[in-house]
Enzyme design. Structure first.
Site, short mmCIF file in Angstrom:
data_model
loop_
_atom_site.label_atom_id
_atom_site.label_comp_id
_atom_site.label_asym_id
_atom_site.label_seq_id
_atom_site.Cartn_x
_atom_site.Cartn_y
_atom_site.Cartn_z
N ASP A 740 0.45 -1.46 -0.39
CA ASP A 740 -0.28 -0.36 0.36
C ASP A 740 0.83 1.36 0.20
O ASP A 740 0.53 2.26 -0.53
CB ASP A 740 -0.49 0.04 1.48
CG ASP A 740 -2.34 -1.27 1.15
OD1 ASP A 740 -2.89 -0.68 0.85
OD2 ASP A 740 -2.02 -2.14 1.52
N ARG A 911 -7.03 -3.05 -4.18
CA ARG A 911 -5.91 -3.31 -3.89
C ARG A 911 -4.79 -3.01 -4.44
O ARG A 911 -5.04 -3.15 -5.99
CB ARG A 911 -6.65 -4.90 -3.88
CG ARG A 911 -7.21 -5.08 -2.17
CD ARG A 911 -7.29 -6.83 -1.93
NE ARG A 911 -7.59 -7.22 -0.58
CZ ARG A 911 -8.47 -6.22 0.54
NH1 ARG A 911 -7.48 -6.52 0.45
NH2 ARG A 911 -8.68 -6.78 1.25
#
Length: 1076
Positions: A740, A911
């Site tokens: 991330d 994601r």
């Protein structure tokens, strides 16, 4: 973009590699000639030749000719029918997979033939001693090392497990083909075996037709243990021990395990609603069941091997005690009115059964069944036959039909009832169809009686086959003791040894009952609860052999089993739990609202900490048993109850994703404490095992920058600091996320922020005298923090690797690194030596403050460039969706979790895996390099080029960061990326694509300027050569994908087109050697 060839950068014989590629390619051609005909094979060969010629022209700098050849190839592909395109995609995809198998095989062959392997234990131990480390320091450092490799189910493994097994069989055949003693007939038979495997692969559907469940993913992880790690671990530990013996004069202690394993499969619920508390419980119990099953097999083999009579006095006494108990038990069992077990005494005294004059009709049926007219009153598990046999089954038998693990994930378990009804289920009893049979206490008593009676018959029949103990010609003490060990592990043989019938409900049967959710009443002495209990008799046997002059035997299979028990314990891999911090806040909101205390999430940080600290110091539960909450909140509470019930014997860490405050950690500590108090009250005894470690995961750039402050705040709280010292041996674990952070700010900025965050966390822990273990959440691709293991560990900040490390291995990298025992041994050795070097000879910090300032400037410019394109350009999202197959990736069915955390179309909630996966498919690999060129250019234009060159030569962190980016640039392909834009992207957005391609060329220019290389991958000739060998098959796959995407977006309901697209995705992933 981690290529699986990168981790072991050894020179390989390309002649041998080419020979194997030609062999496998020729056999595939033969198979395809039969399967699709010679006319189509002419088209396949023509396409390959065109692609090969274009690659040769481009490599020679003849760009115009290369473009003409590529246009001809694109034209021929566009003229193909859908069926032809589908078949061509399948053919080239299989070519690429076979080349990958050949690559792996040759790495292993080279490693096997090298007398001195670099980065091996022998090599690194010698280096350290030469550098001034004393033998004692080296020995202590190795023995104290704690590395944990955590396998995760991140959805990047694109191949079905069925095909993975077929690929493994081909790898074994290639290995066999290397034997110099093979005769002509043997080689001919080997070729026939290869043809059979390739034919089987071609006739197998490559695509998953259903999404795997979370339990399926966990079962795949357990299969990795069985097929590879189970054999690799003893081999690896022997290497470590032998190298230690050579260089320090002392072997590695038998129960010392520098590396252990953890898992997220079945425990990672972050954004995955399919991972429930029940799934987690089931996976934890299955892991224990699998461990016991593997130990039973090993003990069986060991009993056969240790047939000698000579032993120590202590072992002799133990063996005679067991014999005496068995003898007295046999005498008692001949009077059937005597109870066989304390827990069943009432059942047998009521039945008053006499010794049967003949075998019961159900003597040969599984336990818990009663045979009457061919029917059964109780469900019987049947495993679908021969699709998968455990590779290391040592007794030569197929897996038991009751074994819930040895089934192909593409099949369902069948539960057959006596009335002929068949119900499909997943692989385990508790995951089967909803339980319609409820057992009352009377029914349970009856069931136990039936079980005992069927076993009585089997026991009587067994006595006819074996002489009674006093009649045996001699006593083999090791067999007696190990037989006792097996009995305690395995219910199946419990009745064959008199007094051991008192241990009826043994470890394996107990787990089966727990999985079935049936009542389970056991005396703790009847089964093995901990690894230490299992180790005790094994170590006694080992010491006996050593003291009796049979050390050579002790150090064989027995030593291997002891090392396995020390490594895998009773669970194989401890299961981590992971949940997002917001879910814990929602749970506390529900609790505080119910108690009229207000809304927890609306409080400021100080108020939260005051409340949490006060409750943690208390001794009463916070959550009332009568509370009624929403389903999401109940799921969180249920998860904590499962953790409290099974404890730290089954679970590892509780990881909090998106952690940003100290209250995020204390909230989990409170919920955990509350669940343990509640469960302990219900059981009337303390919970088994200890409390789970609570680990904050810092992922975004903002959270990484605040990580050190959060840890300082936590450790300043008296309760928390004392808790860490008392319950976790003064060890704080902190996880840093690479995926991330990379998607948030770009790879370069993420790398620098991760480096600084680790420095700050280590400093914070040092201030309070607390040890720290950093947990690295690395993905497989470089865009998500992947890269060669050795390089990654050696480039960590000084002091961040002090003999301890945790790291994830995700998706396709699990199979690539640990799928074969030989590769697994090498990977484990690399982990050990890299951590040892980073501990005893830490990497150099930046030489001067100026270097840190330059890094800050590059990072700032890089991040601004990246975010201005990805998050601030209003056209980028639409461009991304048009230029890549991102929207179509969801049809792959490669993971149990959704591709987005929330229902949003923005990049922010996508994601990291599909983000990187999509750009990898187009060969643009944008997430890794975007912004890097701007950052390097900005600093170089200010006159700091020489500084950057010096940083590259002298600072391991900067060097590894640039090398990984260069590796990715070597895999990027501008002409292919341009083709996606020209065919698929709207004309109004094509300029954005052109601008990005110019940015890619700028990045290449400045990376080469910093490294001093004339062309990309100059320092990695092996990788460049391997990539070039794949291009004649990889380039046509990309062209096919563009054509199929164009057709599919005009006809999005065409299932055949969608299948063809998915085949191209598989093939490109095989050619790039990774996905996301």
């Amino acid at each position: 973009m981690t290529d699986t060839t990168d981790d072991i950068a050894e020179e390989i014989s390309f002649q041998s590699f080419d020979d194997d590629c030609r062999l496998l390619g020729s056999l595939l051609n033969d198979v395809l000639q039969r399967e699709v005909g010679s006319n189509f094979m002419e088209k396949v060969e023509r396409n390959r030749v065109l692609a090969q010629s274009a690659c040769t022209m481009r490599a020679s700098g003849i760009e115009d000719t290369a473009e003409l050849l590529e246009k001809q190839l694109i034209s021929e592909i566009s003229d193909m029918t859908l069926e032809e395109a589908f078949t061509l995609a399948r053919a080239f995809s299989h070519y690429l997979n076979l080349m990958g198998i050949a690559e792996t095989h040759h790495r292993l062959r080279k490693a096997r033939n090298m007398a001195h392997m670099s980065r091996s234990c022998d090599d690194i131990f010698n280096q350290l001693l030469q550098s001034g480390v004393s033998p004692e320091e080296l020995y202590n450092a190795v023995c104290k090392q704690e590395v944990e490799i955590v396998l995760t189910a991140h959805p990047t493994q694109i191949n079905r497990r069925t095909l993975q097994y077929k690929h493994i069989r081909i790898a074994h055949l290639l290995d066999y083909n290397d034997r110099p003693d093979l005769g002509y007939e043997d080689r001919e038979m080997l070729i026939e075996d290869l043809v059979r495997e390739i034919t089987s692969i071609w006739q197998t559907d490559e695509l998953r037709r259903q999404k795997p469940t979370a339990v399926d993913e966990a079962r795949a992880g357990l299969n990795i243990v069985e097929q590879s790690l189970w054999r690799a671990v003893p081999h690896y530990l022997r290497r470590v021990s032998n190298a230690l013996k050579k260089h320090t004069g002392k072997s590695l202690p038998l129960t010392c395990t520098p590396i252990k394993f953890g898992s997220w499969m079945g425990g990672d619920r972050d954004g995955n609603p399919n991972v429930t508390a029940e799934v987690t419980r089931e996976v934890a119990l299955l892991s224990r069941w699998m461990a016991i099953d593997l130990y039973i097999r090993e003990v069986d083999s060991l009993r056969f091997e240790l047939s000698m009579n000579r032993c120590s006095d202590s072992l002799s006494r133990l063996a005679h005690e067991i014999i005496e108990k068995e003898t007295s038990s046999v005498d008692r069992s001949e009077s059937w009115n005597e109870p066989l077990n304390r827990s069943q005494s009432k059942t047998y005294s009521q039945s008053g059964a006499a010794l049967p004059s003949k075998l019961p009709e159900g003597a040969y049926l599984p336990s818990c069944t009663e045979c009457k007219d061919g029917e059964s009153k109780y469900p019987k598990l049947e495993c679908p036959g021969t699709d998968y046999m455990p590779l290391n089954r040592q007794d030569g038998k197929a897996a038991s039909s009751s074994n819930p693990l040895f089934q192909d994930s593409d099949k369902n378990l069948c539960i057959t009832y006596g009335n002929g009804t068949v119900a499909n289920s997943s692989y385990s009893p508790s995951a089967s169809t909803p339980r319609t049979v409820s057992f009352s206490s009377g029914q349970l008593l009856s069931q136990r009686k039936l079980f005992a009676e069927s076993q009585m018959g089997r026991s009587s029949f067994k006595k006819l086959l074996e002489p009674s103990l006093p009649q045996r010609p001699g006593i083999a003490p090791y067999r007696i003791v190990l037989g006792n060990v097996k009995d305690k592990l395995d219910i199946k043989n419990a009745f064959f040894h008199g007094d051991l019938a008192e241990k009826l409900m043994k470890t394996q049967r107990r787990l089966e009952l727990l999985l079935e959710d049936l009542p389970c009443e056991h005396d703790a002495r009847d089964y093995y609860e901990t690894a230490d209990e299992l180790l005790e008799p094994l170590l006694m046997c080992y010491e006996s052999l050593q003291s009796s002059g049979s050390g050579i035997l002790a150090d064989g299979r027995l030593a291997d089993l002891i090392r396995r028990v020390a490594t895998f314990r009773m669970v194989l891999m401890k299961l981590d739990l992971r949940q997002e911090s917001a879910r814990h806040a929602e749970t506390l909101d529900a609790i505080t609202s119910y108690l009229d205390m207000g809304i927890y999430s609306e409080w400021d940080e100080e108020k939260k900490l005051d409340f949490l600290s006060r409750e943690l110091k208390g001794k009463r539960p916070l959550v009332p048993p009568t509370i009624k909450v929403a389903a999401d909140v109940k799921e969180v509470l249920d998860t904590f109850r499962v953790a409290a019930t099974l404890g730290s014997d089954s679970f590892g860490a509780y990881v909090i994703s998106m952690a940003s405050n100290a209250s995020d950690v204390l909230a989990v500590e409170l919920l955990q404490k509350d669940a343990r108090l509640a469960v302990s009250g219900e059981l009337g005894r303390p919970c088994s095992g200890g409390a789970l470690r609570v680990v904050p995961l810092f992922e975004t750039v903002k959270d990484l920058r605040g990580a050190g402050a959060v840890i300082r705040k936590l450790l300043s709280i008296d309760w928390y600091r004392e808790h860490i010292i008392k319950n976790h041996n003064g060890h704080q674990e902190v996880m840093v996320g690479y995926s991330d952070s990379g998607k948030d700010a770009g790879r370069f900025t993420a790398a620098w922020e991760l480096y600084k965050a680790q420095e700050d966390v280590v400093a914070a822990c040092n201030e309070y005298g607390i040890k720290v273990t950093l947990f690295h959440g690395r993905g497989g691709s470089i865009g998500r923090g992947g890269g060669p293991t050795y390089l990654a560990i050696q480039s960590q900040p000084p002091g961040s690797v002090m003999g301890t490390l945790r790291s994830t291995e995700q998706g396709e990298m699990v199979q690539a690194k640990f799928g074969l025992p030989q590769t697994a041994v090498r990977q484990l050795e690399v982990y050990t030596t890299a951590v040892l070097l980073a501990t005893m000879r830490p990497p150099l910090p930046p030489r001067e403050e100026k270097w840190r300032n330059l890094m800050e400037e590059i990072s700032k410019i890089s991040c601004q460039s990246y975010r201005s394109t990805v998050y601030e350009n209003p056209e980028f999202l639409a461009y991304f969706q048009e230029a890549t197959p991102q929207a179509e990736l969801g049809f792959l069915n490669i993971g149990s979790r959704p591709t987005r955390r929330k229902n949003s179309t923005g990049i922010g909630h996508l994601r990291a895996i599909p983000w990187v996966f999509a750009w990898t498919q187009t060969r643009f690999v944008l997430p890794v390099w975007l912004g890097v060129g701007s950052g390097l250019k900005g600093v170089c234009e200010k006159g700091h080029k020489e500084d950057l060159i010096a940083m590259y030569k002298e600072w391991p962190f900067f060097q590894s960061t640039i090398d990984l980016i260069e590796m990715v640039l070597g895999k990027a392909d501008i002409p292919i990326a341009k083709l996606y834009d020209e065919v698929l992207v709207s004309p109004s957005r094509q300029e954005l694509g052109a601008e990005l391609r110019r940015e890619l060329m700028t990045t290449e220019k400045y990376v080469l300027a910093v490294t001093g290389h004339e062309k990309l991958s100059q320092n990695n000739r092996i990788l460049r050569r391997l990539i070039e060998s794949r291009l004649p098959f990889l380039n046509p796959m990309n062209m096919l994908q563009v054509e199929i995407l164009k057709r599919l977006r005009r006809d999005d309901d065409n299932a055949k087109l969608r299948d063809a697209l998915l085949i191209t995705i598989n093939g490109i992933a095989a050619g790039m050697r990774n996905t996301g």
